[in-house]
Design an enzyme around this catalytic site. Sequence first.
Site, PDB file in Angstrom:
ATOM      1  N   GLU A   1       5.427 -11.536  -1.299  1.00 54.10           N
ATOM      2  CA  GLU A   1       4.072 -11.173  -1.745  1.00 54.10           C
ATOM      3  C   GLU A   1       3.916 -11.619  -3.180  1.00 54.10           C
ATOM      4  O   GLU A   1       4.904 -11.970  -3.843  1.00 54.10           O
ATOM      5  CB  GLU A   1       3.836  -9.667  -1.590  1.00 54.10           C
ATOM      6  CG  GLU A   1       3.336  -9.296  -0.215  1.00 54.10           C
ATOM      7  CD  GLU A   1       3.091  -7.818  -0.031  1.00 54.10           C
ATOM      8  OE1 GLU A   1       2.943  -7.095  -1.029  1.00 54.10           O
ATOM      9  OE2 GLU A   1       3.074  -7.397   1.126  1.00 54.10           O
TER      10      GLU A   1
ATOM     11  N   HIS B   1      -7.904  -4.671  -5.682  1.00 52.12           N
ATOM     12  CA  HIS B   1      -7.322  -5.619  -4.726  1.00 52.12           C
ATOM     13  C   HIS B   1      -8.358  -6.705  -4.464  1.00 52.12           C
ATOM     14  O   HIS B   1      -9.535  -6.399  -4.254  1.00 52.12           O
ATOM     15  CB  HIS B   1      -6.971  -4.888  -3.424  1.00 52.12           C
ATOM     16  CG  HIS B   1      -6.052  -5.657  -2.536  1.00 52.12           C
ATOM     17  ND1 HIS B   1      -6.462  -6.773  -1.847  1.00 52.12           N
ATOM     18  CD2 HIS B   1      -4.749  -5.481  -2.234  1.00 52.12           C
ATOM     19  CE1 HIS B   1      -5.429  -7.242  -1.149  1.00 52.12           C
ATOM     20  NE2 HIS B   1      -4.382  -6.480  -1.366  1.00 52.12           N
TER      21      HIS B   1
ATOM     22  N   HIS C   1      -8.002  -0.232  -5.559  1.00 49.39           N
ATOM     23  CA  HIS C   1      -6.879  -0.155  -4.626  1.00 49.39           C
ATOM     24  C   HIS C   1      -5.811   0.844  -5.056  1.00 49.39           C
ATOM     25  O   HIS C   1      -5.385   1.670  -4.266  1.00 49.39           O
ATOM     26  CB  HIS C   1      -6.283  -1.554  -4.490  1.00 49.39           C
ATOM     27  CG  HIS C   1      -5.165  -1.659  -3.511  1.00 49.39           C
ATOM     28  ND1 HIS C   1      -5.305  -1.287  -2.194  1.00 49.39           N
ATOM     29  CD2 HIS C   1      -3.882  -2.098  -3.647  1.00 49.39           C
ATOM     30  CE1 HIS C   1      -4.153  -1.503  -1.560  1.00 49.39           C
ATOM     31  NE2 HIS C   1      -3.273  -1.963  -2.430  1.00 49.39           N
TER      32      HIS C   1
ATOM     33  N   ARG D   1      -2.878  -9.736  -8.944  1.00 51.15           N
ATOM     34  CA  ARG D   1      -4.115  -9.263  -8.310  1.00 51.15           C
ATOM     35  C   ARG D   1      -5.301  -9.226  -9.274  1.00 51.15           C
ATOM     36  O   ARG D   1      -6.419  -9.516  -8.889  1.00 51.15           O
ATOM     37  CB  ARG D   1      -3.896  -7.867  -7.742  1.00 51.15           C
ATOM     38  CG  ARG D   1      -3.084  -7.919  -6.494  1.00 51.15           C
ATOM     39  CD  ARG D   1      -2.849  -6.568  -5.901  1.00 51.15           C
ATOM     40  NE  ARG D   1      -1.949  -6.795  -4.780  1.00 51.15           N
ATOM     41  CZ  ARG D   1      -1.357  -5.856  -4.096  1.00 51.15           C
ATOM     42  NH1 ARG D   1      -1.566  -4.588  -4.382  1.00 51.15           N
ATOM     43  NH2 ARG D   1      -0.563  -6.153  -3.096  1.00 51.15           N
TER      44      ARG D   1
ATOM     45  N   ARG E   1       0.638  -2.746 -11.014  1.00 53.31           N
ATOM     46  CA  ARG E   1       1.725  -2.531 -10.054  1.00 53.31           C
ATOM     47  C   ARG E   1       2.087  -3.809  -9.305  1.00 53.31           C
ATOM     48  O   ARG E   1       1.209  -4.549  -8.852  1.00 53.31           O
ATOM     49  CB  ARG E   1       1.311  -1.470  -9.030  1.00 53.31           C
ATOM     50  CG  ARG E   1       2.356  -1.241  -7.954  1.00 53.31           C
ATOM     51  CD  ARG E   1       1.928  -0.149  -7.006  1.00 53.31           C
ATOM     52  NE  ARG E   1       0.697  -0.476  -6.333  1.00 53.31           N
ATOM     53  CZ  ARG E   1       0.626  -1.145  -5.179  1.00 53.31           C
ATOM     54  NH1 ARG E   1       1.730  -1.577  -4.586  1.00 53.31           N
ATOM     55  NH2 ARG E   1      -0.537  -1.385  -4.620  1.00 53.31           N
TER      56      ARG E   1
HETATM   57  C1  SIN Z   1      -1.532  -5.429   0.542  1.00 56.48           C
HETATM   58  O1  SIN Z   1      -1.073  -5.411   1.669  1.00 56.48           O
HETATM   59  O2  SIN Z   1      -2.102  -6.406   0.065  1.00 56.48           O
HETATM   60  C2  SIN Z   1      -1.440  -4.194  -0.286  1.00 56.48           C
HETATM   61  C3  SIN Z   1      -0.069  -3.760  -0.412  1.00 56.48           C
HETATM   62  C4  SIN Z   1       0.193  -3.168  -1.744  1.00 56.48           C
HETATM   63  O3  SIN Z   1      -0.758  -2.809  -2.431  1.00 56.48           O
HETATM   64  O4  SIN Z   1       1.353  -3.081  -2.143  1.00 56.48           O
END
Ligand code: SIN
Length: 480
Positions: free
Chosen positions: A111, A223, A323, A268, A358
């Site tokens: 990610e 987000h 988010h 993000r 975060r």
């Molecule tokens: C996501 O799946 O994009 C969110 C997961 C997260 O905020 O850690």
Amino acid sequence: MKKKVIILGSGIAATTVAFFLQDKCDVTIVTKGALSDNNSALAQGGVAAAVGPNDTAQAHYEDTLTAGAQLNDPDASQILVNEGAEIIRELIKMGVPFDRLGDGSIDYGMEGAHHHPRILHAGGDQTGKYVLEFLQRKLSSKVKIEANTTAVEIFPEDNKAKILVIANKQFRTIEADFLVIATGGIGQLFPVTSNDKTITGDGIALAKRAGAELADMEFIQFHPTLLNKPGSSLLISEAVRGDGARLVNKSGEYFMADVHPDKDLAPRFVVAREITNQFLKGEEVFLDISTVQNFRARFPYISRSLDKAWIDSTLIPVKPGAHFFMGGVKTDLNARTTLGNIYAVGEVARTGVHGANRLASNSLLEGLVFARRAAQDIIARPQKDENYQTEKQEPTIYKQNLPTLEELKNRAWESIGIIRRPEKIREFLAWLEEFDDSVPNANRIDFEISNLILISKEIARAALARPVSIGAHYIEEEND
Ligand code: SIN
């Protein structure tokens, strides 16, 4: 006599505290809605932990601090990555059904801002739900559950905590040796959010009214990719971009290519801000999933939800939304707040592990790690007062002058949202000052509004106190 512990909330952090305390303490979970009404149940992305081949806790630590703009608490962050790996190994052994590859090994995903594949998923994009339900099934019948019960005020005392709750319109005072607040963040302060409808900052407001210290209130993570459809708040996981999806505007331009070296997987706040800029230019933004292999199998929950929303194109309209809250009730390394017998765990707490932003998939991990620490600390502490003097706490509740939730949300979005301007924040704060948030309100919606007003004031003040942009806090300079 066993120590009596009240846990407010129903997500991963609340459930983990109950799991570790259930054999040693008398545990009651008190939650505003049903046991499934929480953000953990919605968490798609996964849980990050350095348990895979060639990964190290130190590498996870470095990614956590880079994402957090180095404003993270170093000790808390070391605990997160080290104990996080330990807990995830235990959960694997206990049988949590994390997704696996054909050869049976765990399928570690990537990610944004991680430099190693270390995200464990379960049920594809239903990790939070799977882990939460697994832990809920491990709770014995000794753990009492009081659902549809709202804590409206807390009263810290020397050796115990008193909590005023309301259920079926009846007030009741509960006393406990220890109180653990695990009510989640503040997502419902904004008109667009990935958060559950119950997430209205209650625990933060309760703690503040009781005298607890808050911290990092200016840091809110937006987000980039929520489904852009009226009435929808569906999150399109960052893991979809991790699997190759790209953001394009309606002119077909791949705009992230020019914005950041990590393109669609930039932090993000960078992606959310750029999408906002696209909207300001009159563009629309889409997530192009045509390049994602096996989209339906990889993201079953998102696919089903898109079907329900009648989205049948590989171009998914997206918009950013609130988010995750990095700020909250300040806690120490054992999850203790600044009030004697009161703890905070999960998103409601400001442990310091997230700094100004975060890192993806660190939130379930934080919930697990600091919930276990809270439980261990409670078990280790002496029980000072075995004889409760049950004294009824009268509610200090009255009808307040309050704005509508819709007006509050819209003003919050414009003033303390993705792009902030000092004069707008000052205007917002002056408007907020018209409303009294000092006492809770008996009416559920008014109670939530007054909590969000209290929190908005704290966020606005913290945002003004930090006139320079860092991490998720983006503020235009006075004369921009
Ligand atoms: C996501 O799946 O994009 C969110 C997961 C997260 O905020 O850690």
